[in-house]
Design an enzyme around this catalytic site. Structure first.
Site, PDB file in Angstrom:
ATOM      1  N   GLY B  40       0.806  -1.225   0.000  1.00 32.36           N
ATOM      2  CA  GLY B  40       0.000   0.000   0.000  1.00 32.36           C
ATOM      3  C   GLY B  40       0.834   1.268   0.000  1.00 32.36           C
ATOM      4  N   GLY B  42       2.463   2.472  -2.536  1.00 30.79           N
ATOM      5  CA  GLY B  42       2.409   3.150  -3.834  1.00 30.79           C
ATOM      6  C   GLY B  42       3.370   2.595  -4.868  1.00 30.79           C
ATOM      7  N   LYS B  43       4.006   1.467  -4.567  1.00 33.11           N
ATOM      8  CA  LYS B  43       5.016   0.910  -5.487  1.00 33.11           C
ATOM      9  C   LYS B  43       4.416   0.489  -6.831  1.00 33.11           C
ATOM     10  CE  LYS B  43       6.238  -2.510  -2.805  1.00 33.11           C
ATOM     11  NZ  LYS B  43       5.155  -2.410  -1.816  1.00 33.11           N
ATOM     12  N   GLU B 161       6.640  -7.152  -8.605  1.00 32.87           N
ATOM     13  CA  GLU B 161       6.644  -8.371  -7.763  1.00 32.87           C
ATOM     14  C   GLU B 161       6.757  -9.660  -8.581  1.00 32.87           C
ATOM     15  OE1 GLU B 161       4.261  -8.687  -4.356  1.00 32.87           O
ATOM     16  OE2 GLU B 161       4.168  -6.541  -4.011  1.00 32.87           O
TER      17      GLU B 161
END
Lengths: 306, 237
Positions: B40, B42-43, B161
């Site tokens: 959460g 902001g990535k 990710e």
């Protein structure tokens, strides 16, 4: 045969020349070539109706029959009855199809009524393509009806494709299956402009071990309309699956009405239906690979209908 | 080289606006740059802004000196940005071969597609003609997703990710993929990750929390601090 007719034949039957094996080419209502083989006999009908009877002997193994229909005249309408008698144990590929090129102002119409009598343990692959072109305002109309009667342990696989060009079509398919018989239908439809396509499939599974797998994939673009009625009746220990998967675009309209009737406690029937626009994330993924939004859309549709 | 300059992003959250990113600036000039931080923070939003999927509320993105902030996803892709989705997309009808070919921008031969699939640990013969649809597992889809960015061979590749869902495949294989990719493209690889083993190969680590850059430095400078604190939210996942 002129270039236009050759082009139509290529579109509907992938034919570049006179095919090997048995064939019957029908052009603007006239026979334009016919050949029977030792195992596959093609004859004009005995009744007064237009069309042919095709007799496939039980000796047939891996042979093909081509029966394309080509119409290049405007304001031409015909109703043709073709009956297939497939003997027990035969194994045959049947390639049918209709190509209309209508340059005129009036409607050209072909209604083909195909009846299959599939004998015990016979295997049939039936490929049907519909294609229409033309630079006039005349409409191209095709209404194929397929009536399939399958005896014990027979198998019929039907591939039916209609990509663009046909202004109005009602596609009716009926199947009646005995024990152990298997019917597989794959339908692909792309409509655009103001075209209308209606698919009406109904299959009766009348014996133990009978099975039907009916899958329709379609794309409706512009303000075209599509309707799907898929019905499977399970009257024995059978399995039936129908699926209707449509991509809707622009102002198009798609209606899917599935029906399953289980009349036996051991009937296993499944229906799946999905109608929706192309997912935004699919477009985005292809755009991150360098495609424009339009190219992405084309690729997704091409894949979906391939 | 990628330059992210003063990027901010405000998202509507009901009737109020929520600030997701606030004045984020950094450069990607080394082979491997990792962005880490709590969930959460902001990535992923930042990765989507770089790929052009989201439009920032303020700030600029420069690729090799050119301001690409106003360019579309397609234009950025053509200028050399690759983006690997965190959640791979499924396609009915498109085969693995189709998708990898589209990524490469040309019709690939079977052996070319096979070599990309082999790099991500998939037995090519079993996959090449399969549809990229729901019949594939999450892990298979993820590896195919990585194969698509491999096939692009572009100067900047953004992975959001990449480790998510590859549990049956080793991290070492994933790292080998990154290294081979860099060898071939000599470009920059930006990886959003929580995984220590991935952070361990980064030349630079940027820590983002609450929409701001908290730390930006070499691996030697940043990683020990991250590992020292087990409470560190960046590695708590």
């Amino acid at each position: 045969m002129d270039e236009l007719e050759k082009m139509l034949l290529m579109q509907i039957a992938d034919l570049h020349k006179v095919p090997d094996g048995a064939y019957n080419i029908r052009k603007n209502g006239e026979a334009d070539g016919r050949r029977s083989t030792p195992h596959i006999r093609i004859e004009s009908r005995k009744d007064k109706k237009a069309g042919i009877d095709i007799f496939v002997s039980g000796e047939t193994k891996g042979e093909s029959v081509h029966i394309p229909v080509v119409i290049t005249e405007t304001d031409y309408k015909e109703q043709v009855y073709n009956d297939f008698y497939i003997e027990d144990g035969a194994d045959v590929l049947i390639i049918a199809g209709c190509g209309i090129h209508n340059c005129g102002q009036a409607t050209s119409e072909h209604s083909g009524i195909h009846t299959f009598h599939v004998g015990k343990n016979a295997k049939v692959k039936y490929v049907e393509k519909h294609y229409a072109s033309g630079d006039g305002n005349g409409e191209n109309v095709m209404n194929p009806t397929t009536d399939i009667r399958m005896e014990e342990n027979s198998r019929l696989e039907m591939e039916t494709t209609q990509i663009k060009g046909v202004d109005s079509t009602v596609r009716t398919t009926r199947g009646v299956l005995a024990a152990g018989a298997e019917l597989v239908i794959r339908e692909k439809i792309y409509t655009h402009g103001k075209q209308f396509a209606k698919t009406d499939f109904s299959v009766e599974l009348n014996g133990d071990g009978a099975g039907a797998d009916v899958v329709s994939r379609s794309v409706a673009a512009d303000s075209s309309r599509q309707e799907f009625y898929l019905r499977i009746d399970g009257n024995g220990k059978c399995h039936g699956h129908s699926e209707c998967d449509a991509i809707i675009m622009d102002e198009a309209n798609v209606v899917a009405i599935p029906a399953l009737a289980a009349n036996n406690v051991d009937a296993e029937l499944i229906h799946e239906a999905a109608i929706g626009k192309i997912a935004g994330e699919q477009l985005l993924k292809l755009m991150t690979l360098g495609l424009t939004e339009q190219e992405a859309e084309e690729q997704i549709i091409k894949g979906f209908l391939s | 080289m990628l330059e992210v300059q003063h990027i901010s992003f405000v998202a509507a959250d009901g009737d109020t606006d929520k600030e997701i990113l606030d004045d984020v600036s950094f450069c990607v000039d080394e082979p491997f740059v990792a962005i880490t931080g709590p969930n959460g923070s902001g990535k992923s939003t930042l990765a989507k802004i770089i790929a052009g999927i989201l439009t920032p509320s303020g700030g600029k993105i420069l690729l090799d000196g050119e301001d690409i902030t106003g360019l579309s996803v397609t234009e950025r892709a053509r200028r050399g940005i690759s983006y690997a989705f965190q959640q791979p997309v499924r396609f009915k009808g498109l085969t693995v071969k189709d998708l990898v070919s589209l990524a490469a921008g040309k019709r690939l031969t079977v052996s070319e597609v096979c070599s990309y699939l082999s790099e991500v640990g998939l037995c090519a013969r079993d996959y090449i003609d399969r549809e990229v649809n729901a019949s594939l597992s999450g892990g298979e889809l993820k590896r195919i997703e990585i194969a698509t960015v491999l096939a692009r061979e572009k100067s900047l590749t953004v992975f959001d990710e990449p480790e998510a869902g590859i549990d049956l495949w080793s991290f070492q294989s994933l790292i080998t993929v990154f290294e081979k990719m860099h060898e071939r493209t000599q470009g920059n690889i930006l990886i959003i990750s929580h995984q220590e083993r991935i952070l361990n190969i980064a030349d630079r680590i940027i820590v983002i929390a609450n929409g701001k850059v908290q730390k930006n430095g070499s691996r030697e400078e940043i990683l020990p601090g991250l590992l020292a604190s087990r409470a560190c939210p960046a590695l708590a996942k």
